[in-house]
Design a protein around this motif. Sequence first.
Motif: not given
Length: 319
Positions: A134-135, A139-142, A151-152, A222-223
């Motif tokens: 997840l971290i 990222g999770a795409g969620a 963050r990218p 929501n990002v």
Amino acid sequence: MAAMKGEGEAGGAPAQAGRREPNHGLRIFLIWLPVALAADLIIWFVWGPHMPPGDMADQARGQQFDINIMAIMAAPVVAFVLIYAGYAMVVWRHREGDDEDGPPIYSNARIATTWIGLTSAIVLGLFVFGTVELIVPAGAGAGEGNTPIWRPGGGTPLQVQVIGQQWRWTYRYPQFGGFETTELMLPVGQEVQFNVTSLDVIHSFSAYQLGVKADANPGVNNVAYTEPQATGAFIVRCFELCGLWHADMTTTGQVVSMAAFRAWTTAARAQLTALTALLPPYSLTYDPNSVKQLNQAFVKAGLSGAGGNYYGGQYPVQP
Ligand SMILES: [Cu+2]
């Protein structure tokens, strides 16, 4: 389970007297091992590359990897359950003329320890794996809320605002003058930041092949991030029951070359100049009662959002 103990406890049963119980545990293990190995190899090499949601974006690849790892962990467990059940039915079935009760069952420290140890290792391993996935990698795409954990790194992502409304999706491109359209266009190889919100009820934005799914809540930004890796179409759907035409909130987005994307934004920006001027200024959330382009009749009736079409045929914009 008692039967797996082997000769230790069966001695009391007269029917078994003089006959050594085979080592059932070892036999089951020897049947299980090649089956589990074969299942895992097939999952990883044959099935794995076709696992959903595919590999169109880095987030999608990450999810495909996660699903493959979990399938590889689950397959040996499933194989053990089925093989144990099959073995029990064949070897320990009721035999003609044997009306005796089975021997009493006592606890078996080795089996209990193995069971608790193995299941704990599997569950804790999944917990660690899930948290890391997840971290850390991509990222999770969620949707991660408005303060994303992941963050990218490097460069400014392309900002695309996703606005859910009964019953369609619209997209604003704030880095290109803030025009709003029902077309979702993305360039390949570019990190994208979706800012997902809603004008009415809770929707859920899913760009399936890109591995993105983020709830669209009114008054909330929501990002979700994704980086498309290949050009082509992807499915957009609403994943939150949001009213009568929820099932109709489905469209197709396009990943195109950077040049095609630039040409599209230039055309759309020019074509929509007059309409963009009527839109509320770009913001991460909108108060539906003050969004000018909403159908006035429905706003007056207190039904803002229930009209089903805010935009009266002015969209879509073709590239
Ligand atoms: Cu919806």
